[in-house]
Motif scaffolding. Structure first.
Motif, PDB file in Angstrom:
ATOM      1  N   ASP A 113       1.014  -0.937   0.025  1.00 27.81           N
ATOM      2  CA  ASP A 113       0.024   0.393   0.061  1.00 27.81           C
ATOM      3  C   ASP A 113       0.657   1.445   0.085  1.00 27.81           C
ATOM      4  O   ASP A 113       2.244   1.356   0.744  1.00 27.81           O
ATOM      5  CB  ASP A 113      -0.956   0.462   1.395  1.00 27.81           C
ATOM      6  N   ARG A 115       0.796   3.627   1.450  1.00 26.26           N
ATOM      7  CA  ARG A 115       1.081   3.622   2.912  1.00 26.26           C
ATOM      8  C   ARG A 115       1.651   3.327   3.936  1.00 26.26           C
ATOM      9  O   ARG A 115       2.154   3.140   5.350  1.00 26.26           O
ATOM     10  CB  ARG A 115      -0.269   3.935   3.525  1.00 26.26           C
ATOM     11  N   SER A 128      -4.343   3.381  -4.434  1.00 25.14           N
ATOM     12  CA  SER A 128      -6.212   3.159  -4.590  1.00 25.14           C
ATOM     13  C   SER A 128      -6.718   4.152  -4.643  1.00 25.14           C
ATOM     14  O   SER A 128      -7.445   4.788  -5.713  1.00 25.14           O
ATOM     15  CB  SER A 128      -6.505   2.603  -3.568  1.00 25.14           C
ATOM     16  N   PHE A 134     -10.770   1.122  -8.304  1.00 26.80           N
ATOM     17  CA  PHE A 134     -10.933   0.782  -7.459  1.00 26.80           C
ATOM     18  C   PHE A 134     -12.400   0.500  -5.619  1.00 26.80           C
ATOM     19  O   PHE A 134     -12.825   1.759  -6.161  1.00 26.80           O
ATOM     20  CB  PHE A 134      -9.271   1.043  -6.011  1.00 26.80           C
ATOM     21  N   ASN A 136     -13.022  -0.145  -1.971  1.00 25.65           N
ATOM     22  CA  ASN A 136     -12.414  -0.513  -0.435  1.00 25.65           C
ATOM     23  C   ASN A 136     -13.655  -1.256  -0.197  1.00 25.65           C
ATOM     24  O   ASN A 136     -14.779  -1.111   0.160  1.00 25.65           O
ATOM     25  CB  ASN A 136     -12.167   0.467  -0.171  1.00 25.65           C
ATOM     26  N   THR A 138     -12.972  -2.891   2.352  1.00 32.97           N
ATOM     27  CA  THR A 138     -13.008  -2.247   4.566  1.00 32.97           C
ATOM     28  C   THR A 138     -13.402  -3.507   4.990  1.00 32.97           C
ATOM     29  O   THR A 138     -14.247  -3.980   6.366  1.00 32.97           O
ATOM     30  CB  THR A 138     -14.304  -1.535   4.942  1.00 32.97           C
ATOM     31  N   SER A 153      -5.314  -4.375   4.217  1.00 33.28           N
ATOM     32  CA  SER A 153      -6.654  -4.501   4.169  1.00 33.28           C
ATOM     33  C   SER A 153      -7.029  -4.698   2.596  1.00 33.28           C
ATOM     34  O   SER A 153      -6.452  -4.835   1.583  1.00 33.28           O
ATOM     35  CB  SER A 153      -8.047  -2.382   3.914  1.00 33.28           C
ATOM     36  N   VAL A 173      -4.093  -5.118   0.176  1.00 33.11           N
ATOM     37  CA  VAL A 173      -3.368  -4.043  -0.046  1.00 33.11           C
ATOM     38  C   VAL A 173      -2.523  -3.714   1.227  1.00 33.11           C
ATOM     39  O   VAL A 173      -3.443  -3.269   2.060  1.00 33.11           O
ATOM     40  CB  VAL A 173      -4.088  -2.683   0.015  1.00 33.11           C
TER      41      VAL A 173
HETATM   42  C1  NAG Z   1      -9.568   0.847   3.228  1.00 35.31           C
HETATM   43  O1  NAG Z   1     -10.828   1.480   4.562  1.00 35.31           O
HETATM   44  C2  NAG Z   1     -10.291   1.053   5.581  1.00 35.31           C
HETATM   45  C3  NAG Z   1     -11.046   2.280   6.748  1.00 35.31           C
HETATM   46  O2  NAG Z   1     -12.082   1.441   6.027  1.00 35.31           O
HETATM   47  C4  NAG Z   1      -9.001   1.906   5.941  1.00 35.31           C
HETATM   48  O3  NAG Z   1      -8.022   1.875   6.750  1.00 35.31           O
HETATM   49  C5  NAG Z   1      -7.717   1.246   4.783  1.00 35.31           C
HETATM   50  O4  NAG Z   1      -6.059   2.282   5.150  1.00 35.31           O
HETATM   51  C6  NAG Z   1      -8.397   1.816   3.274  1.00 35.31           C
HETATM   52  N1  NAG Z   1      -7.684   0.665   2.514  1.00 35.31           N
HETATM   53  C7  NAG Z   1      -7.418   0.964   1.396  1.00 35.31           C
HETATM   54  C8  NAG Z   1      -6.647   0.566   0.567  1.00 35.31           C
HETATM   55  O5  NAG Z   1      -7.541   2.411   1.209  1.00 35.31           O
END
Ligand code: NAG
Ligand code: NAG
Ligand code: NAG
Length: 480
Positions: A113, A115, A128, A134, A136, A138, A153, A173
């Motif tokens: 990811d 992040r 994403s 994409f 999510n 969740t 996630s 991810v």
């Molecule tokens: C998907 O959503 C969750 C929160 O529900 C978040 O923590 C996560 O980073 C998100 N993932 C992406 C790849 O955006």
């Protein structure tokens, strides 16, 4: 790689999403249908619905979900002298390319990811927010391997590889990746085993394709190059060929010796190890059913039960068990040419002495590539047969009937080892077939379709840290 905690799932039943091929709808046929009496059978209604859909598709020019059957090739990369083999995929809209380990020992796709801050140094990361397709989901995602873990996630997006596309592929991810799991430029992993052991309970990319009839033939194959022992090998070298939907006859000679996966055990690509020889001596083995081997492109070496592995090394004069940092490995005289052969119910296949010789530790002492790995649990493989073995054959993973085949490498294939050629850039290919994955596995129970429970994996020992030091420029990945 084989995940430590394979979640037990029932075998995903592939629903046939396609009705019988509907004839190209002409006006006449449509008229014929509309004039019919309304008491149609369900099959007739289904055919009518398909014909309507096809006529609209034709009218508006939308591509059918499977454009046509196809086959594709991904040129792969050999990383760190046969430590790992990766290929390329593209994710999202617009598509962004990522390198992923191609792993027949697990069943999840995941990528780093944007992040991710630990364990993702220098690797391309997925953002994403830059993909219009994409979703999510969740839901949290995590997977453990012998060499580490990844967590994040679960998401869903378009994934493309070798000319195939899955519109709604689920994948992890991951923003938490343990160190020594990803080595730049690898961003993640593509699991190529069955959905039954998917940690995310998703249909793997390859299975979505084959279940939806996207492949000419229900097979995927590997030809892996060898650079071990080559002093001047670069960190990245050409890795060979991964095919989906066909086998490339230029890369092998003779027949492919297919052996069936034991009934209802489609999880890893499992075959019983039925023969093991070193030189001219056979090593005694337990019964086939208690001696299953996972054929695993994502693991560097070959691991097996310590009692059998020690009996193997007992046949090599001067071999001793390693201690300390080399515990569970064996050291043998470098001037011995060790010829180990394995059979899985059919032909016997040799590991070249060059592959067996993992690395010299001193001028005279070498480390062997077969090591102790004691895995407990019924239904678990006793052996992990990785790249040390797979470099020596053309390997074919067949969905139907579920089986693994090996063939002799052709001279063309052999000539690709130690070649010092150009490392392939991502080879995605034009999309020839696009599918929509089935709506996720309809699974909740902990038994497979045969009612046999699959044990969760006990966490497995990691490779001794010092080994990666001993290997200087190479590393060993044992993802179990
Ligand atoms: C998907 O959503 C969750 C929160 O529900 C978040 O923590 C996560 O980073 C998100 N993932 C992406 C790849 O955006
Ligand atoms: C099969 O492999 C050969 C040798 O690498 C290659 O030249 C050829 O293009 C491949 N064929 C297909 C259909 O990919
Ligand atoms: C290894 O042994 C097999 C028979 O078990 C033989 O066919 C093969 O030629 C041997 N390879 C080497 C390199 O000695």
């Amino acid at each position: 790689m084989i995940p430590s905690f394979a979640i037990a799932l029932i075998l995903a039943i592939a629903f046939d999403v396609h009705a019988a091929p509907s004839p190209h709808s002409s006006a006449g046929q449509t008229m014929h249908l509309t004039r019919r009496s309304p008491d149609r059978t369900p099959d007739e209604w289904a055919a009518w619905a398909q014909a309507q859909k096809e006529s609209l598709r034709t009218k508006y020019g939308a591509a059918p979900s499977v454009a046509r059957r196809g086959s594709g090739t991904n040129l792969i990369v050999n990383q760190n002298s046969d430590s790992a083999y990766y290929g390329s995929i593209a994710v999202g809209t617009p598509p962004v390319a990522f390198n992923v380990i191609l792993d027949t020992g697990s069943s999840d796709l995941w990528i780093a990811d944007r992040r991710c801050v630990t364990g993702c140094d220098g690797v391309a990361k997925f953002d994403s927010s830059q993909s219009s397709t994409f979703t999510n989901l969740t839901t949290s995602f995590s997977i453990k391997y012998g060499s580490g873990a990844a967590a994040g996630s679960l998401g869903q997006d378009v994934v493309q590889m070798a000319g195939f596309s899955v519109a709604n592929q689920k994948f992890g991810v991951c923003d938490e990746v343990s160190s020594n799991l990803l080595y730049s430029p690898v961003s993640g992993l593509m699991g190529l085993a069955f959905s039954t052991i998917s940690s995310s309970r998703s249909t793997p990319f390859w299975e979505a394709l084959v279940q939806n009839g996207a492949w000419d033939s229900p097979v995927m194959s590997f030809q892996l190059t060898r650079y071990i022992g080559e002093n001047n090998a670069n960190t990245l070298e050409p890795g060979g060929t991964f095919t989906m939907g066909f086998v490339n006859q230029s890369l092998y000679t003779g027949d492919i010796d297919f052996q069936d996966i034991p009934a209802n055990q489609e999880s890893y690509w499992l075959l019983p190890l039925t023969g093991l020889t070193v030189g001219n001596s056979a090593v005694a083995l337990p019964t086939a059913s208690s001696n299953l081997a996972a054929i695993d492109t994502g693991t560097t070496l070959v691991g097996g039960p310590s009692a059998i592995v020690s009996a193997l090394y007992a046949q090599i004069p001067g071999a001793v068990a390693g201690t300390g940092n080399y515990q569970d490995y064996y050291i043998y005289p470098c001037d011995t040419s060790v010829n180990v052969s394995m059979s899985f119910g059919g032909k016997s296949w040799s590991i070249s002495p060059q592959d067996f010789k993992l690395t010299p530790l001193t001028q005279t002492q070498c480390l062997g590539a077969i090591f102790n790995l004691d895995i407990s649990g019924t239904g678990s493989p006793a052996w992990i047969v990785g790249d040390t073995f797979l470099k020596n054959v053309y390997s074919v993973f067949r969905y139907n009937p579920p089986s693994v085949g090996f063939a002799e490498l052709s001279d063309t294939a052999k000539a690709m080892s130690n070649l010092r050629g150009t490392v392939p850039s991502p080879t995605l290919g034009a999309v020839s077939a696009e599918v929509t994955a089935n709506g996720g596995n309809t699974v909740s129970s902990t038994t497979n379709s045969a009612g046999r429970s699959i044990n969760h994996w006990a966490p497995l020992r990691l490779i001794p840290m010092a080994l990666s030091i001993a290997f200087a420029s190479s590393f060993v990945l044992v993802y179990l």
